[in-house]
Design an enzyme around this catalytic site. Structure first.
Site, PDB file in Angstrom:
ATOM      1  N   ARG A 172       0.847  -1.181   0.000  1.00 25.42           N
ATOM      2  CA  ARG A 172       0.000   0.000   0.000  1.00 25.42           C
ATOM      3  C   ARG A 172       0.890   1.240   0.000  1.00 25.42           C
ATOM      4  NH1 ARG A 172      -2.482  -3.358   4.017  1.00 25.42           N
ATOM      5  NH2 ARG A 172      -4.596  -4.005   3.453  1.00 25.42           N
ATOM      6  N   LYS A 196      -2.945  -1.625   7.388  1.00 28.48           N
ATOM      7  CA  LYS A 196      -4.216  -1.077   7.869  1.00 28.48           C
ATOM      8  C   LYS A 196      -4.455  -1.474   9.313  1.00 28.48           C
ATOM      9  CE  LYS A 196      -7.393  -0.187   4.053  1.00 28.48           C
ATOM     10  NZ  LYS A 196      -8.677  -0.595   3.452  1.00 28.48           N
ATOM     11  N   HIS A 271      -2.546   2.711  -6.490  1.00 28.14           N
ATOM     12  CA  HIS A 271      -3.265   1.553  -5.959  1.00 28.14           C
ATOM     13  C   HIS A 271      -3.415   0.456  -7.012  1.00 28.14           C
ATOM     14  CE1 HIS A 271      -5.481  -0.368  -2.768  1.00 28.14           C
ATOM     15  NE2 HIS A 271      -6.492  -0.624  -3.594  1.00 28.14           N
ATOM     16  N   HIS A 298      -4.652  -8.618   3.740  1.00 26.54           N
ATOM     17  CA  HIS A 298      -6.116  -8.511   3.762  1.00 26.54           C
ATOM     18  C   HIS A 298      -6.662  -9.166   5.031  1.00 26.54           C
ATOM     19  CE1 HIS A 298      -6.468  -8.122  -0.907  1.00 26.54           C
ATOM     20  NE2 HIS A 298      -6.266  -6.962  -0.313  1.00 26.54           N
ATOM     21  N   TYR A 307      -9.123 -11.620  -7.005  1.00 26.74           N
ATOM     22  CA  TYR A 307      -8.064 -11.944  -7.963  1.00 26.74           C
ATOM     23  C   TYR A 307      -8.268 -13.315  -8.601  1.00 26.74           C
ATOM     24  CZ  TYR A 307      -6.147  -7.787  -5.922  1.00 26.74           C
ATOM     25  OH  TYR A 307      -6.012  -6.498  -5.495  1.00 26.74           O
TER      26      TYR A 307
END
Length: 330
Positions: A172, A196, A271, A298, A307
């Protein structure tokens, strides 16, 4: 920056709880504050507590807690509908605001005991449009790397390392600008990043990444680096002003190099390089979906599964484009 003086006390209390107990990142806190400020500005209009219709002019600091207790699920739905119809907000934007409202009211009712009834208890998340992620092809990715490493680019060692990490590791933007040199274990070829929700994870570095990083470190400035809150002295990537590179600078670099590579900047962005890395790993590396989830950081496997859909679409296309596809038995 959050201006706490513009908030009623119950919002600031929630933000403090999110920082200290939920360990939310500064970006998450900023989003919470923005979403809730917008929600209560709307509630002021909705409950006829102001004659002002311009959101920028509505003050919510005096929003009474007693009135918060009057908010019902229908009122929240009215706000979500306003976002969709008046502001034309995308489903993802509405979903984020619904999530902020849900967490906030859970805090007020379950943690702070400031209200007895949680109006957001049965609040559903707006259904998101399922779209396949945009990504660069393998050839486009190689062309972008060539542009970044070109002798025409005076920061080619740095920019090549940045693009290499994006395309190989699926990082990221916030993770990349936050890298400190001490986060890299050169002997083990791995690095620690903060993703995150302030979650730490390990990223493994392949030969291309290690070579690009070492080549950049050989020319990275050593003298004159700024002493600042951003801890620039320890930052891996520095700007020309000899301070930790900013998100905006990285976005500018990527945008410029995409254009030079002849790629559509309205379609691709920083991104999208993360999407590209994930897609290339899944398609060419035969990576297990769980392993890919770990690489990308994730929280939910459902986020990573997009994906597999990309691969399915390409598989169908490959079958349909087989040169024997139109031959039928006589």
């Amino acid at each position: 920056m959050i201006d706490r003086e513009q908030n009623p006390e119950f919002i600031n209390s929630f933000l403090d709880y999110s920082i200290t107990i939920l360990n939310k990142s500064p970006n998450s806190i900023k989003e919470y504050n923005y979403d809730l400020a917008m929600f209560f500005k709307y509630m002021k209009i909705h409950f006829h507590l102001t004659n002002e219709s311009d959101f920028t002019q509505i003050d919510i600091k005096d929003f009474p807690l007693e009135k918060v207790k009057d908010i019902k699920l229908d009122d929240i739905h009215s706000f979500i509908a306003y976002l969709a119809t008046n502001l034309k907000s995308k489903a993802a934007t509405r979903a984020r605001k619904a999530s902020s409202i849900r967490v906030f009211f859970n805090y007020l009712s379950q943690k702070a005991n400031l209200i007895e009834f949680n109006p957001a208890q049965n609040l559903e998340t707006p259904k998101l449009d399922k779209r396949l992620p945009k990504y660069l092809s393998l050839e486009d990715s190689k062309r972008l790397l060539n542009v970044a490493g070109s002798d025409d680019n005076r920061n080619n060692k740095r920019d090549y390392a940045i693009i290499t990490l994006f395309l190989n590791c699926g990082m990221r933007l916030s993770e990349l600008v936050g890298i400190n040199i001490k986060d890299i274990n050169f002997s083990e070829c791995q690095m620690t990043v903060i993703g995150k929700g302030n979650k730490e994870r390990t990223i493994y570095l392949n030969k291309a990444c290690m070579t690009a990083i070492n080549n950049y470190l050989a020319v990275r400035p050593v003298e004159g680096i700024k002493t600042d809150k951003a801890n620039s002295k320890n930052a891996l990537f520095l700007s020309e002003r000899k301070e930790r590179i900013s998100r905006r600078t990285v976005q500018y670099i990527v945008d410029k190099e995409l254009r030079v590579a002849g790629l559509d900047t309205s379609k691709y962005s920083v991104h999208k390089l993360r999407h590209t890395a994930a897609t290339l790993m899944y398609q060419y590396g035969k990576v297990d979906i769980r392993a890919l989830q770990e690489v990308l950081g994730h929280e939910s496997i459902s986020t990573t599964e997009i994906y597999t859909h990309v691969a399915n679409v390409q598989a169908r296309s490959a079958i349909e484009n087989n040169p024997l596809a139109d031959i039928k038995q006589d």
